[in-house]
Design a protein around this motif. Structure first.
Motif, PDB file in Angstrom:
ATOM      1  N   PRO A   4       0.729  -1.308   0.103  1.00  0.00           N
ATOM      2  CA  PRO A   4       0.149   0.104   0.134  1.00  0.00           C
ATOM      3  C   PRO A   4       0.799   1.215   0.025  1.00  0.00           C
ATOM      4  N   GLU A  57      -0.731   4.473  -0.112  1.00  0.00           N
ATOM      5  CA  GLU A  57      -1.945   5.421  -0.010  1.00  0.00           C
ATOM      6  C   GLU A  57      -1.570   6.892   0.242  1.00  0.00           C
ATOM      7  N   ASN A  58      -1.814   7.848  -0.400  1.00  0.00           N
ATOM      8  CA  ASN A  58      -1.513   9.089  -0.150  1.00  0.00           C
ATOM      9  C   ASN A  58      -2.706  10.230  -0.362  1.00  0.00           C
ATOM     10  N   ASP A  74       2.420   6.525  -5.839  1.00  0.00           N
ATOM     11  CA  ASP A  74       1.638   6.793  -4.563  1.00  0.00           C
ATOM     12  C   ASP A  74       0.190   6.562  -4.979  1.00  0.00           C
ATOM     13  N   THR A  75      -0.882   6.380  -4.547  1.00  0.00           N
ATOM     14  CA  THR A  75      -2.202   5.998  -5.113  1.00  0.00           C
ATOM     15  C   THR A  75      -3.068   6.713  -3.993  1.00  0.00           C
ATOM     16  N   PRO A  95      -6.385   6.947  -1.278  1.00  0.00           N
ATOM     17  CA  PRO A  95      -6.624   5.902  -0.341  1.00  0.00           C
ATOM     18  C   PRO A  95      -7.673   4.831  -0.905  1.00  0.00           C
ATOM     19  N   ALA A  96      -7.650   3.673  -0.445  1.00  0.00           N
ATOM     20  CA  ALA A  96      -8.601   2.543  -0.857  1.00  0.00           C
ATOM     21  C   ALA A  96      -9.954   2.918  -0.633  1.00  0.00           C
ATOM     22  N   ARG A 113      -6.079  -1.581  -5.614  1.00  0.00           N
ATOM     23  CA  ARG A 113      -5.892  -0.133  -5.868  1.00  0.00           C
ATOM     24  C   ARG A 113      -4.401   0.147  -6.463  1.00  0.00           C
ATOM     25  N   GLU A 162      -0.586  12.392  -6.182  1.00  0.00           N
ATOM     26  CA  GLU A 162      -2.120  12.633  -5.889  1.00  0.00           C
ATOM     27  C   GLU A 162      -2.410  13.902  -4.842  1.00  0.00           C
ATOM     28  N   HIS A 221      -9.253   5.967  -8.981  1.00  0.00           N
ATOM     29  CA  HIS A 221      -9.824   6.693  -7.705  1.00  0.00           C
ATOM     30  C   HIS A 221     -11.140   5.986  -7.364  1.00  0.00           C
TER      31      HIS A 221
END
Length: 392
Positions: free
Chosen positions: A22, A24-25, A79-80, A82-83, A104, A143, A358
């Motif tokens: 993960p 997440e950003n 980065d992605t 958040p889920a 994700r 992101e 997203h």
């Protein structure tokens, strides 16, 4: 001349491994992915630098020098978002169903990252097909505020060409919008809510200001247009005011979202908003000021359709069987602007459909991953053919 084809199984394995890490950003945890990415580049023969641009926030920069010629950067972000909720599959376990790979980041933007890693491997293994310096620039924080790309652009050596990986269904995008988010504070005068006439309600004044913002968008801003990305925009996206149930509020804060099109400058957009605030103060007595700007990805940009990288990209996209190849334009923003700010000529191409980014059950197809790697290789070889120079 030696040639190799992208390995679909390796692409799926790489992407599955990256989805399981993960990033997440917010909060921003790209560092967890850095060992995998840097090891893949080193194994392919790249010199690798880990660029820590803020505590715990990192870029990975791979360099492969292969004689004289242009400097070409393959870029995407690690980065992605958040889920979030609503998934019917585990967001951090890549789930393959037929040709689709769910998880994700599969679409935005670890799919592009997997295809760029595969392209980097194959280009490293076929150095007789190109000449110059190949960069693999994988950044953090796209992101939220593009802090990784901004930092890299300020410190990098000159770049001639760049492909930025984002979900474009492997078509060519040569332009994208920019974003600006002013924080506006409206001031009032506090009073007891039983005698509101003794104060000035900041929320009421904020409402007056919002009506003028809406009118300014309708009358002026939306008529600023661009053939690829559409119209500019201005709207209110957040509002906060009041400090007690029985007190007339003396402050109300608004967050504005101003989308810019290529050709607009941030400075001019800021001045336009300030002029609007001054006009509302003069006509309605509303006291409002810009107190700051929230971080965004950055400004708008465009690469000419006749630029060598645009033409080479169209050829490479069509070579994988995509006829409606572009060029198109992003409604949103991405890191291309920061590479263009270095003087590079760049485009956006990547696997995955932006409509799936997203969202819960985000996915990319294996065919798109393979085609993206072929496209990246094709553009590099077209622009870095032996004995070519930058700009040819």
């Amino acid at each position: 001349m030696t040639t190799f084809q992208p390995d679909a199984g390796r692409l799926v394995a790489d992407l599955s491994m990256m989805v399981a890490i993960p990033t997440e950003n917010p909060p921003g945890c790209e560092a967890a992915l850095v060992p995998f990415v840097s090891d893949a580049l080193r194994t392919a023969g790249f010199d690798v630098e880990i660029d820590e641009y803020a505590p715990g926030r990192m870029n990975v920069v791979g360099t492969l020098s292969n004689g004289t010629g242009p400097v070409f950067a393959l870029n995407t972000h690690m980065d992605t978002v958040p889920a979030g909720d609503g998934w019917t599959r585990a967001p951090f376990e890549a789930t393959q169903e037929g040709d689709r790979l769910y998880g994700r980041g599969t679409c935005d933007c670890k799919g592009s990252l997997a295809s760029m890693l595969e392209a980097a491997r194959l280009l490293a293994a076929t150095r007789d097909t190109w000449s110059g310096t190949l960069l693999a620039v994988f950044v953090g924080d796209e992101e939220v505020a593009s802090a990784g790309a901004r930092h890299y652009a300020k410190h990098c050596t000159p770049i001639d060409f760049a492909i930025v990986g984002e979900p474009t269904s492997n078509t060519l995008f040569t332009a994208h919008k920019g974003s600006l988010r002013p924080i506006v504070e409206v001031a009032g005068v506090t009073a007891h809510s039983g005698t509101p006439e003794l104060g000035r309600n900041a929320i009421y004044d904020a409402a007056r200001l919002m009506m003028r913002i809406e009118k300014h968008h309708d009358d002026v801003i939306r008529h600023i247009t661009h053939p690829l990305v559409g119209n500019a925009s201005l709207c209110v996206t957040r509002i906060s005011g009041g400090k007690a149930d029985n007190v007339v509020p003396d402050a109300c804060e608004l967050l504005l979202d101003r989308r810019l099109v290529p050709g607009e400058s941030e400075d001019a957009a800021k001045q336009d908003i300030q002029t609007l605030l001054d006009a509302v103060a003069a006509s309605d007595g509303v006291r409002a000021r810009i107190t700051g700007y929230k971080p965004t990805t950055g400004g708008a940009t465009q690469t000419a359709a006749e630029a060598p990288i645009s033409l080479a990209s169209l050829e490479a996209v069509r070579a994988v069987g995509i006829q409606d190849a572009g060029p198109f334009g992003f409604q949103g923003a991405c890191d291309l602007v920061h590479f263009c700010d270095t003087g590079a000529s760049g485009v956006v191409i990547g696997p995955g459909n932006l409509a799936h980014a997203h969202k819960p059950d985000e996915y990319v197809t294996v065919e798109e991953l393979v085609d993206a790697a072929r496209i990246y290789i094709g553009v590099v070889r077209r622009l870095m053919a032996p004995h070519m120079t930058a700009g040819q």
